[in-house]
Design an enzyme around this catalytic site. Structure first.
Site, PDB file in Angstrom:
ATOM      1  N   GLU A  52      -5.810  -3.873  -8.841  1.00  0.00           N
ATOM      2  CA  GLU A  52      -6.719  -4.977  -8.689  1.00  0.00           C
ATOM      3  C   GLU A  52      -8.021  -4.799  -9.289  1.00  0.00           C
ATOM      4  O   GLU A  52      -8.845  -5.849  -9.455  1.00  0.00           O
ATOM      5  CB  GLU A  52      -6.646  -5.210  -6.996  1.00  0.00           C
ATOM      6  CG  GLU A  52      -6.591  -6.613  -6.470  1.00  0.00           C
ATOM      7  CD  GLU A  52      -6.519  -6.733  -5.160  1.00  0.00           C
ATOM      8  OE1 GLU A  52      -5.320  -6.984  -4.576  1.00  0.00           O
ATOM      9  OE2 GLU A  52      -7.446  -6.566  -4.395  1.00  0.00           O
TER      10      GLU A  52
ATOM     11  N   HIS B 161      15.017  11.953 -10.238  1.00  0.00           N
ATOM     12  CA  HIS B 161      16.478  11.628 -10.240  1.00  0.00           C
ATOM     13  C   HIS B 161      16.616   9.943 -10.557  1.00  0.00           C
ATOM     14  O   HIS B 161      17.756   9.579 -10.344  1.00  0.00           O
ATOM     15  CB  HIS B 161      17.287  12.399  -9.097  1.00  0.00           C
ATOM     16  CG  HIS B 161      17.422  13.692  -9.327  1.00  0.00           C
ATOM     17  ND1 HIS B 161      18.100  14.375  -9.759  1.00  0.00           N
ATOM     18  CD2 HIS B 161      16.203  14.645  -8.896  1.00  0.00           C
ATOM     19  CE1 HIS B 161      17.848  15.766  -9.649  1.00  0.00           C
ATOM     20  NE2 HIS B 161      16.728  15.830  -9.163  1.00  0.00           N
TER      21      HIS B 161
ATOM     22  N   LYS C  20      -2.018 -17.858  -4.465  1.00  0.00           N
ATOM     23  CA  LYS C  20      -2.176 -18.619  -3.078  1.00  0.00           C
ATOM     24  C   LYS C  20      -2.179 -20.049  -3.115  1.00  0.00           C
ATOM     25  O   LYS C  20      -1.776 -20.902  -2.265  1.00  0.00           O
ATOM     26  CB  LYS C  20      -3.543 -18.057  -2.686  1.00  0.00           C
ATOM     27  CG  LYS C  20      -3.619 -16.659  -1.972  1.00  0.00           C
ATOM     28  CD  LYS C  20      -4.913 -16.098  -1.449  1.00  0.00           C
ATOM     29  CE  LYS C  20      -5.105 -14.865  -1.253  1.00  0.00           C
ATOM     30  NZ  LYS C  20      -6.315 -14.209  -1.074  1.00  0.00           N
TER      31      LYS C  20
HETATM   32  O1  PA5 Z   1      -9.289  -5.588  -2.100  1.00  0.00           O
HETATM   33  C1  PA5 Z   1      -9.230  -6.718  -1.704  1.00  0.00           C
HETATM   34  O2  PA5 Z   1     -10.351  -7.161  -1.569  1.00  0.00           O
HETATM   35  C2  PA5 Z   1      -8.019  -7.138  -1.250  1.00  0.00           C
HETATM   36  O3  PA5 Z   1      -6.869  -6.571  -1.193  1.00  0.00           O
HETATM   37  C3  PA5 Z   1      -8.020  -7.749   0.312  1.00  0.00           C
HETATM   38  O4  PA5 Z   1      -8.179  -6.568   1.164  1.00  0.00           O
HETATM   39  C4  PA5 Z   1      -7.019  -8.525   0.959  1.00  0.00           C
HETATM   40  O5  PA5 Z   1      -6.748  -9.551   0.169  1.00  0.00           O
HETATM   41  C5  PA5 Z   1      -6.973  -8.804   2.322  1.00  0.00           C
HETATM   42  O6  PA5 Z   1      -7.906  -9.751   2.449  1.00  0.00           O
HETATM   43  P1  PA5 Z   1      -8.784  -9.695   3.963  1.00  0.00           P
HETATM   44  O7  PA5 Z   1      -9.360  -8.669   4.307  1.00  0.00           O
HETATM   45  O8  PA5 Z   1      -9.705 -10.867   3.532  1.00  0.00           O
HETATM   46  O9  PA5 Z   1      -7.663 -10.587   4.621  1.00  0.00           O
END
Ligand code: PA5
Length: 453
Positions: free
Chosen positions: A289, A310, A424
């Protein structure tokens, strides 16, 4: 002390290649440490080992202690950065068969997770498991609006809290969210729920050392002071070394950046301890990410060795020559199992009689690294003393820093995730969420034209 080693990348990177990257690393370190980098509003994770908010840490400990005494199950509801870190640490440090131990073999509640996908069957089974048990919920969401945890909490609350008194509800629901904003903050205020804050300047995947990770981890009986000590120790270690390229996180960032630029498009993170499987999931999110944007970044792939030798071993040894590998290891086992003597030698293992299992695992690790290097896969290693809260703290800070530096050397903002919005918006449109009508019409046209079912 954490050790990073990149000896086994020597055949793949010439010494002079470090000349150019060392300048870029220096700039990246300066930008990060002086907080002038892209996304600098989200560099608060750098300071988490300082424990600046002592009052909140004490509340975390007290809440965890209360939960350990009062409940059978803690349901941690969150997704992405709001769940992976806690799960990684808990699984790394708990008994391998925790869920199967009897009540007198274990202490404290069992920790289960929800809100990290949208499976109906998963929630159905969870409700079946939890009915009639003493259950608490830690709902974790920085935005407070993420669909998966919001749906899970609504369903679990309806199934398991409908008949509980307001007093019990107050005791059993703990909210970890933004200081001011979001639906969870409003719910907490309305019901007077205990809340913990995700600091404004810490993004989800860098939040494991905030109450996001600390509360579930402490409730699992893991020493969060030791975890934070480990992170602080690594931060100080990294600050001490003089040369930027001699600092472990800096060097790892530089070597992996050089490899990616040479066309090694996939980084494999592996460990020879099965309890580290979720840690590699946490790492996958961190790098995936943070670094994979604008068509750049290495694909993060997690493996469990020797298990995956394996299944994926063939691919790593002889598949596309695009992989490089980073292996986490621990110098000592907690409990040493020795291979027993058996004079019949039917299994042909008598040559190992009296050998500790750790030695066998270590030789598998070395043999694999040598084979992979010979097969064209550059190898790096990150070694800690033993699988402990301290070591996990070191590893977390090491990877968070290395990831940020890798992104900055690649001129990528490490702290945003614009690409996560695409699914989303389609999902909301298809579900008929108000405000998404135009997108819904577009998608319906697209589906009809392509006869997608
Ligand atoms: O790293 C990030 O920002 C994301 O992975 C969020 O943690 C994830 O989308 C969850 O978001 P939130 O804490 O707003 O529910």
């Amino acid at each position: 002390m954490l050790k990073f080693d990149d000896q086994m990348t020597r055949d793949f990177i010439a010494l002079h290649e470090f000349d150019a990257i060392s300048g870029q690393l220096k700039v990246a370190c300066r930008e990060l440490d002086q907080r002038t980098c892209p996304g600098s509003d989200y560099t608060g994770w750098l300071d988490l080992p300082n424990r600046d908010n002592q009052e909140e840490l004490i509340r975390v400990q007290e809440c965890a202690q209360r939960l350990r005494e009062e409940i059978d199950y803690l349901v941690v509801i969150g997704i992405g950065g709001s769940y992976l870190g806690a799960r990684a640490i808990i699984e790394a440090l708990s008994h391998h068969f925790d869920a199967h131990l009897s009540e007198d073999q274990r202490s404290g509640p069992k920790i289960v997770f929800a809100g990290h996908q949208l499976s109906s069957d998963y929630l159905y089974d969870l409700i079946e498991l939890l009915r009639g048990k003493r259950v608490a919920f830690n709902v974790i969401s920085k935005s407070g609006t993420t669909t998966e945890p919001a749906v899970a909490f609504r369903v679990l609350r309806d199934a398991l809290c409908r008949d509980v008194s307001e007093e019990i509800f107050r005791k059993r629901v703990i909210i970890t969210t933004d200081r001011q904003r979001g639906a969870l903050r409003r719910l907490a205020d309305e019901h007077g729920l205990e809340t913990f804050v995700i600091p404004d300047d810490v993004g989800g995947r860098f939040s494991v050392l905030t109450p996001v990770g600390l509360l579930p981890v402490a409730t699992a009986g893991i020493d969060i002071d030791e975890l934070l000590d480990g992170a602080a120790s690594f931060r100080d270690q990294e600050a001490q070394e003089a040369e930027f390229l001699a600092k472990p996180a800096g060097r790892y960032a530089a070597v992996r950046t050089l490899l990616v630029r040479k066309g090694y498009t996939t980084e494999i993170l592996g460990c020879y301890e099965p309890s580290m499987r979720m840690f590699t999931e946490w790492w996958k999110q961190l790098f995936g990410e943070s670094a994979c944007k604008d068509g750049r970044g290495a694909i993060p792939l997690g493996v469990d060795f020797t298990t995956d030798l394996h299944s994926l071993g063939q691919m790593i040894q002889e598949g596309p020559r695009k992989f490089f590998e980073t292996i986490i290891s621990f110098k000592k086992a907690h409990h040493e199992v020795t291979i027993p003597d058996d004079g019949t030698n039917l299994d042909q293992l008598q040559y190992l009689s009296g050998t500790p299992m750790s030695d066998v695992n270590d030789k598998a690790m070395l043999g694999t690294a040598l084979a992979h290097v010979a097969g064209g896969v550059p190898n790096m290693s990150v070694t800690c003393e033993k699988r402990s809260a301290f070591a996990l703290g070191e590893l977390i800070y090491f990877f968070e820093r290395a990831c940020s530096l890798s992104c900055l050397m690649d001129t990528v903002n490490p702290f945003n995730q614009p690409g996560v919005e695409a699914y989303k918006s389609n999902m909301f449109a298809l579900l008929g969420k108000p405000g998404h009508e135009e997108r819904r019409a577009e998608l319906e046209r697209h589906i009809a034209e392509r006869r997608i079912r």
